[in-house]
Design a protein around this motif. Structure first.
Motif, mmCIF file in Angstrom:
data_model
loop_
_atom_site.group_PDB
_atom_site.id
_atom_site.type_symbol
_atom_site.label_atom_id
_atom_site.label_comp_id
_atom_site.label_asym_id
_atom_site.label_seq_id
_atom_site.Cartn_x
_atom_site.Cartn_y
_atom_site.Cartn_z
ATOM 1 N N LYS A 32 43.655 46.560 52.109
ATOM 2 C CA LYS A 32 44.685 45.118 52.830
ATOM 3 C C LYS A 32 44.550 44.178 52.565
ATOM 4 O O LYS A 32 45.361 43.586 52.457
ATOM 5 C CB LYS A 32 44.180 45.395 54.215
ATOM 6 C CG LYS A 32 44.641 45.079 55.534
ATOM 7 C CD LYS A 32 43.852 45.405 56.171
ATOM 8 C CE LYS A 32 45.133 44.679 57.491
ATOM 9 N NZ LYS A 32 44.183 44.531 58.696
ATOM 10 N N GLU A 33 43.468 43.625 52.194
ATOM 11 C CA GLU A 33 43.342 41.682 52.421
ATOM 12 C C GLU A 33 43.601 41.803 50.465
ATOM 13 O O GLU A 33 44.630 40.371 49.939
ATOM 14 C CB GLU A 33 41.920 41.032 52.008
ATOM 15 C CG GLU A 33 41.391 41.354 53.139
ATOM 16 C CD GLU A 33 42.377 40.776 54.040
ATOM 17 O OE1 GLU A 33 42.352 39.489 53.602
ATOM 18 O OE2 GLU A 33 42.256 40.799 55.509
ATOM 19 N N GLY A 34 43.813 42.165 49.191
ATOM 20 C CA GLY A 34 44.067 42.492 48.162
ATOM 21 C C GLY A 34 42.778 41.966 47.672
ATOM 22 O O GLY A 34 42.813 41.182 46.060
ATOM 23 N N SER A 35 42.267 42.029 47.739
ATOM 24 C CA SER A 35 40.292 40.776 47.103
ATOM 25 C C SER A 35 39.728 41.089 48.136
ATOM 26 O O SER A 35 39.078 41.405 48.951
ATOM 27 C CB SER A 35 40.866 39.003 47.648
ATOM 28 O OG SER A 35 39.603 38.470 46.974
ATOM 29 N N ILE A 36 38.268 41.166 46.702
ATOM 30 C CA ILE A 36 37.529 42.031 46.951
ATOM 31 C C ILE A 36 36.518 40.212 48.056
ATOM 32 O O ILE A 36 35.631 39.985 48.598
ATOM 33 C CB ILE A 36 36.132 41.882 46.158
ATOM 34 C CG1 ILE A 36 36.857 43.518 45.668
ATOM 35 C CG2 ILE A 36 34.497 42.003 46.646
ATOM 36 C CD1 ILE A 36 36.191 43.782 44.937
ATOM 37 N N VAL B 117 44.267 49.041 40.486
ATOM 38 C CA VAL B 117 44.697 48.304 38.910
ATOM 39 C C VAL B 117 44.245 47.398 39.606
ATOM 40 O O VAL B 117 44.145 45.698 40.511
ATOM 41 C CB VAL B 117 46.493 48.595 39.039
ATOM 42 C CG1 VAL B 117 46.644 47.559 37.670
ATOM 43 C CG2 VAL B 117 46.996 49.845 38.770
ATOM 44 N N ARG B 118 43.079 46.626 38.466
ATOM 45 C CA ARG B 118 42.340 45.235 38.215
ATOM 46 C C ARG B 118 43.650 44.545 37.470
ATOM 47 O O ARG B 118 44.038 44.726 36.584
ATOM 48 C CB ARG B 118 41.329 45.156 37.843
ATOM 49 C CG ARG B 118 39.524 45.762 38.528
ATOM 50 C CD ARG B 118 40.228 47.017 38.533
ATOM 51 N NE ARG B 118 38.592 47.591 39.550
ATOM 52 C CZ ARG B 118 38.093 48.952 39.758
ATOM 53 N NH1 ARG B 118 39.822 49.611 39.274
ATOM 54 N NH2 ARG B 118 37.017 49.081 39.603
ATOM 55 N N ASN B 119 43.838 43.021 38.368
ATOM 56 C CA ASN B 119 44.536 42.524 38.313
ATOM 57 C C ASN B 119 44.170 40.489 38.200
ATOM 58 O O ASN B 119 44.350 39.903 38.594
ATOM 59 C CB ASN B 119 45.710 42.163 37.828
ATOM 60 C CG ASN B 119 47.372 41.691 37.406
ATOM 61 O OD1 ASN B 119 46.731 40.449 36.015
ATOM 62 N ND2 ASN B 119 48.201 41.088 38.160
ATOM 63 N N GLY B 120 42.868 40.462 37.467
ATOM 64 C CA GLY B 120 42.487 39.777 37.441
ATOM 65 C C GLY B 120 41.161 39.605 38.853
ATOM 66 O O GLY B 120 40.680 40.682 38.682
#
Length: 298
Positions: free
Chosen positions: A17-21, A52-55
């Protein structure tokens, strides 16, 4: 089969949901390493990648998107259950999840769904927009209560579902006031000839009917743009870039919202709208209210 670890699923849901850990770590006051470990454990248990990790950004794989939709339903129901268990029995909501094909006019969707809010029960409406094939797949998985569309279910479809015609409407043509003033000097539909047209994409049923009607009337317009999104088409029309069409049933709302004028209308081009349900006999109270209200003219 190993049961789903809901703690891991919750971390997955928040990160998706947030797109960020990092943001989830701040919200939960949990270290990023803990969250990352839980996500890795979830992926290991499923045997496939969900992200899918992108940075520093975390996007979703195709299976990740499917998992997210299930997780969203699970934790929404969890919130409702928590309210019930706390004794908030006066705040029990009935959920009505509707799939809407992306070619339907937004104003028409509102008019079609408005009757469900007259139910005595407290209703939480959830609208999901997309292509008909994907919405029907979700209907088959019981993720939707209903699909609203301009196309009935194909007789060859393997899906156990049923089409119910709920309303039909003639077609009106609109233009910005300066363009409308010029067009009204010529009778309709001849005024459309060699004029700029904004039309629905060719994958929509109404476009096929419009093309046939134009040929029947010997009208050859200049198609300057085609749209999947009906609201975007109207926004272009509002700026005076061309003539567009929409169901006559909502022409007053369109004129008011987009500040355009009707230059003509025809009943020879019908827009027919359907509700596709997983059962032949409609039973969901919101669906029954919707169909009954539309049958009585709203």
């Amino acid at each position: 089969m190993t049961p789903v670890n809901f703690n891991q699923l919750y971390y997955f849901y928040l990160v998706a949901k947030e797109g960020s850990i990092a943001r989830v770590s701040e919200q939960l006051h949990v270290t990023a390493q803990t969250i990352s470990g839980q996500l890795a454990a979830l992926e290991h248990s499923t045997g496939t990648a969900l992200f899918v990790r992108n940075g520093k950004k975390w996007g979703l794989t195709e299976l990740g998107r499917v998992t997210y939709r299930y997780a969203e339903d699970i934790f929404r129901l969890g919130d409702e259950l928590r309210a019930v268990l706390k004794g908030n029995h006066g705040v029990q909501w009935q959920t009505f999840t509707v799939g809407v094909t992306d070619v339907l006019p937004k104003a028409f969707i509102y008019e079609m769904l408005k009757p469900v809010f007259t139910l005595p029960e407290q209703l939480r409406l959830i609208c999901v927009e997309g292509e008909q094939s994907q919405l029907l797949a979700d209907l088959a998985l019981n993720k939707l209560d209903l699909v609203l569309t301009d196309q009935p279910l194909s007789p060859s479809s393997p899906l156990k579902a049923y089409s119910h015609q709920i309303v039909e409407s003639g077609t009106s043509f609109f233009a910005s006031p300066p363009l409308a003033t010029r067009l009204k000097a010529v009778s309709f539909p001849a005024c459309l000839h060699q004029q700029p047209l904004l039309l629905q994409s060719k994958r929509s049923i109404i476009r096929q009917r419009l093309d046939a009607w134009f040929a029947q009337c010997a009208v050859s317009g200049q198609i300057i743009a085609e749209f999947d999104d009906s609201a975007l088409m109207k926004a272009f029309g509002q700026q005076g870039l061309g003539i567009f069409s929409a169901p006559s049933l909502i022409e007053e709302a369109i004129c008011r919202q987009y500040e355009v004028e009707v230059i003509g209308r025809t009943d020879q081009v019908k827009e027919v709208f359907y509700a596709i349900s997983p059962e032949r006999k409609l039973t969901h109270p919101a669906v029954l209210q919707l169909v009954q209200a539309l049958a009585q003219g709203g």
